[in-house]
Design a protein around this motif. Sequence first.
Motif, PDB file in Angstrom:
ATOM      1  N   PRO A 112       0.827  -1.210   0.000  1.00 47.78           N
ATOM      2  CA  PRO A 112       0.000   0.000   0.000  1.00 47.78           C
ATOM      3  C   PRO A 112       0.860   1.259   0.000  1.00 47.78           C
ATOM      4  CG  PRO A 112      -0.723  -1.539   1.705  1.00 47.78           C
ATOM      5  CD  PRO A 112       0.586  -2.056   1.184  1.00 47.78           C
ATOM      6  N   THR A 113       0.404   2.275  -0.715  1.00 46.80           N
ATOM      7  CA  THR A 113       1.131   3.538  -0.742  1.00 46.80           C
ATOM      8  C   THR A 113       0.777   4.378   0.488  1.00 46.80           C
ATOM      9  OG1 THR A 113      -0.598   4.767  -1.915  1.00 46.80           O
ATOM     10  CG2 THR A 113       1.016   3.548  -3.262  1.00 46.80           C
ATOM     11  N   LEU A 114       1.606   5.357   0.754  1.00 44.81           N
ATOM     12  CA  LEU A 114       1.312   6.316   1.815  1.00 44.81           C
ATOM     13  C   LEU A 114      -0.071   6.917   1.617  1.00 44.81           C
ATOM     14  CD1 LEU A 114       4.741   8.209   1.932  1.00 44.81           C
ATOM     15  CD2 LEU A 114       3.815   6.757   3.748  1.00 44.81           C
ATOM     16  N   ALA A 115      -0.388   7.236   0.355  1.00 44.00           N
ATOM     17  CA  ALA A 115      -1.682   7.859   0.064  1.00 44.00           C
ATOM     18  C   ALA A 115      -2.837   6.913   0.369  1.00 44.00           C
ATOM     19  CB  ALA A 115      -1.724   8.301  -1.395  1.00 44.00           C
ATOM     20  N   GLU A 116      -2.699   5.636   0.021  1.00 41.28           N
ATOM     21  CA  GLU A 116      -3.773   4.673   0.278  1.00 41.28           C
ATOM     22  C   GLU A 116      -4.024   4.506   1.774  1.00 41.28           C
ATOM     23  OE1 GLU A 116      -3.374   1.871  -3.712  1.00 41.28           O
ATOM     24  OE2 GLU A 116      -2.001   1.563  -2.032  1.00 41.28           O
ATOM     25  N   VAL A 117      -2.954   4.409   2.533  1.00 40.70           N
ATOM     26  CA  VAL A 117      -3.103   4.213   3.982  1.00 40.70           C
ATOM     27  C   VAL A 117      -3.630   5.477   4.656  1.00 40.70           C
ATOM     28  CG1 VAL A 117      -1.895   3.661   6.119  1.00 40.70           C
ATOM     29  CG2 VAL A 117      -1.297   2.458   4.011  1.00 40.70           C
ATOM     30  N   LEU A 118      -3.074   6.622   4.306  1.00 39.86           N
ATOM     31  CA  LEU A 118      -3.488   7.870   4.955  1.00 39.86           C
ATOM     32  C   LEU A 118      -4.890   8.294   4.529  1.00 39.86           C
ATOM     33  CD1 LEU A 118      -0.109   9.813   4.873  1.00 39.86           C
ATOM     34  CD2 LEU A 118      -1.207   8.729   6.841  1.00 39.86           C
ATOM     35  N   LYS A 119      -5.258   7.991   3.300  1.00 33.85           N
ATOM     36  CA  LYS A 119      -6.625   8.287   2.855  1.00 33.85           C
ATOM     37  C   LYS A 119      -7.643   7.525   3.699  1.00 33.85           C
ATOM     38  CE  LYS A 119      -9.583   7.943  -1.263  1.00 33.85           C
ATOM     39  NZ  LYS A 119      -9.623   7.474  -2.683  1.00 33.85           N
ATOM     40  N   LYS A 120      -7.374   6.256   3.928  1.00 36.34           N
ATOM     41  CA  LYS A 120      -8.275   5.447   4.767  1.00 36.34           C
ATOM     42  C   LYS A 120      -8.297   5.934   6.208  1.00 36.34           C
ATOM     43  CE  LYS A 120      -8.047   1.204   2.029  1.00 36.34           C
ATOM     44  NZ  LYS A 120      -7.566  -0.208   1.956  1.00 36.34           N
ATOM     45  N   ALA A 121      -7.214   6.604   6.599  1.00 39.67           N
ATOM     46  CA  ALA A 121      -7.147   7.142   7.964  1.00 39.67           C
ATOM     47  C   ALA A 121      -7.791   8.514   8.080  1.00 39.67           C
ATOM     48  CB  ALA A 121      -5.694   7.215   8.417  1.00 39.67           C
ATOM     49  N   GLY A 122      -8.384   9.012   6.979  1.00 40.70           N
ATOM     50  CA  GLY A 122      -9.099  10.283   7.041  1.00 40.70           C
ATOM     51  C   GLY A 122      -8.341  11.487   6.536  1.00 40.70           C
ATOM     52  N   TYR A 123      -7.226  11.279   5.844  1.00 39.74           N
ATOM     53  CA  TYR A 123      -6.435  12.375   5.307  1.00 39.74           C
ATOM     54  C   TYR A 123      -6.841  12.697   3.866  1.00 39.74           C
ATOM     55  CZ  TYR A 123      -2.894  12.839   8.994  1.00 39.74           C
ATOM     56  OH  TYR A 123      -2.236  13.109  10.171  1.00 39.74           O
ATOM     57  N   SER A 124      -6.757  13.984   3.499  1.00 41.01           N
ATOM     58  CA  SER A 124      -6.771  14.371   2.093  1.00 41.01           C
ATOM     59  C   SER A 124      -5.399  14.030   1.517  1.00 41.01           C
ATOM     60  CB  SER A 124      -7.021  15.870   1.934  1.00 41.01           C
ATOM     61  OG  SER A 124      -8.291  16.227   2.390  1.00 41.01           O
ATOM     62  N   THR A 125      -5.349  13.487   0.316  1.00 47.35           N
ATOM     63  CA  THR A 125      -4.075  13.031  -0.247  1.00 47.35           C
ATOM     64  C   THR A 125      -3.791  13.730  -1.574  1.00 47.35           C
ATOM     65  OG1 THR A 125      -5.232  11.136  -1.225  1.00 47.35           O
ATOM     66  CG2 THR A 125      -4.155  10.794   0.902  1.00 47.35           C
ATOM     67  N   ILE A 126      -2.592  14.289  -1.682  1.00 45.85           N
ATOM     68  CA  ILE A 126      -2.227  15.147  -2.816  1.00 45.85           C
ATOM     69  C   ILE A 126      -0.839  14.789  -3.314  1.00 45.85           C
ATOM     70  CG2 ILE A 126      -1.840  17.542  -3.545  1.00 45.85           C
ATOM     71  CD1 ILE A 126      -3.494  18.382  -1.033  1.00 45.85           C
ATOM     72  N   ILE A 127      -0.667  14.784  -4.626  1.00 45.09           N
ATOM     73  CA  ILE A 127       0.666  14.711  -5.223  1.00 45.09           C
ATOM     74  C   ILE A 127       0.803  15.834  -6.234  1.00 45.09           C
ATOM     75  CG2 ILE A 127      -0.128  13.027  -6.946  1.00 45.09           C
ATOM     76  CD1 ILE A 127       2.732  12.023  -7.204  1.00 45.09           C
TER      77      ILE A 127
END
Length: 530
Positions: A112-127
Amino acid sequence: MKRNYYLLTLLITLSSLAGWSQDKRPNVILILVDDLGFSDIEPYGASDIHTPNLTELASQGTRFQEFYNNSICAPTRASLLTGQYAHKAGLGYFNVNLGLPAYQGFLNKESPTLAEVLKKAGYSTIISGKWHVGDDYDQWPAQRGFERSFNFVGGASNFYEIGDSTQATVPLYKNNKPFYLPKDRYLTDEITDQAIGFLKEQHHDKKPFFLYLAFNAPHWPLQAPEEETQKYQETYTIGWDSLRTKRYENAIKQGVFPAKQKISAKDTLTQEWNKLTYDEKQYWKRRQQVFAGMIDRVDQSIGKIRQTLKELKVDDNTIIIFLSDNGAQGGDRARIYTSRNTGTVGSAGSYDVQNSNWSQTGNSPLRSYKDNPYEGGIGAPFIVWYPKEVKANTIKRGTGHLIDIAPTLYDYAQAKYPNTNYGTATNTLPGVSLRKLLNTDLAQVERNQALFWERAGNRAVRFGKWKLVSTYRNGNKVELYDIDTDRGENHNVASQHPEVVTQLEELYKKWAKENDVVNYDRIKGQSSFR
């Protein structure tokens, strides 16, 4: 009954919204630059390049003397984004498919990518920036957890558009849709402004954010706005030999290189500055001016990002991490892509590359270059800024690695690493959280295991003070260095410590088996990048 049901639903919704508005978990900005040498910024010894924003982050945060990457673009990004060794994530060689799971050339679903894990944890994810860990559409950032994405897919890009909207030479995508870079627009500026736009957009979400800001500067082609290049008009008359020594001395003063240790031996393939003609000196000065200008512009961009954080009133609750994907680019002048050059170095249409002459200075006081397992290839600047918790103006020995960043961020974000991803069992995270190191008086990571590298037959193992190195070009002859006394890797002590060599070789064999590493000869003929 219905009325009570709707009332209960409304209360739950309002409670949930209130919870998000009070979410005190830190925002995260992960800044990755490309082909930046160990001493190419002021906090690591480069008094010749103006980087006031990075200097401020360093003075208000923590720097590591020893932080390791994977020596080259795609494998580094694979480890950074997943917390896995590159082979385990599917990019053991590069972003090309060599027919084996560890060398498939794109991120696997087990990682899993940082974005996938953090998104599930409630974060907005941006690159915003460079991707380089999957070329096909289903491997792009938006398909790997990033809700907002502005990027180019491959490994290198022009910094100016010299084509048109139907035949773009800078193939960009915004949220999966083609994006045309306006004429005369500098790509570093566009990457920055797109990130700022996304930050302002997501601010209304009332969620913490994760921004992966992946600059391609100062990777070739050497291109920079002329106003930046001209700042350094007289800077490089000193030449690479003298500047290399000066940076070594500055690195010691800064505390990022151990006092009393020696600089790495001079690369005999580099030219002697004092033996160049006047015209040759002018040519080489111009190249380094452009390189410095590229770094200068990145530093200005970091300043713009930080100003945006202040405007959004989130600067006091944001972690900023800065690092490079590998050391400075080596090679000789033959690598210059003269057939692509349509202008003076630095201008739109030029296509010059950095090589060993100046890169030995860029990696000073460390040995060797990008794509090599010596310290100059795998050692990088590493700065962490988070005044709430990270100690200010602090130097740690560190001995951190890319695989430590994911567990660190999950620690801060209170994010649970999943057991499955897309229905597949996930790979276990091999790294450790750096949080305790960053907020205590500990000097380095508490790690019971060795660190490992393999890329195109080049190998390394780091365990305690010892570092084992072997390179494919040298027939994999084993070398051993005591990094505690010789980070410049000047003295091979393998013959004096055969028992250490045996121990590290055995550790490497075990790791290689666990990570599906194969003998380079097995895949060498299939590789299109060498």
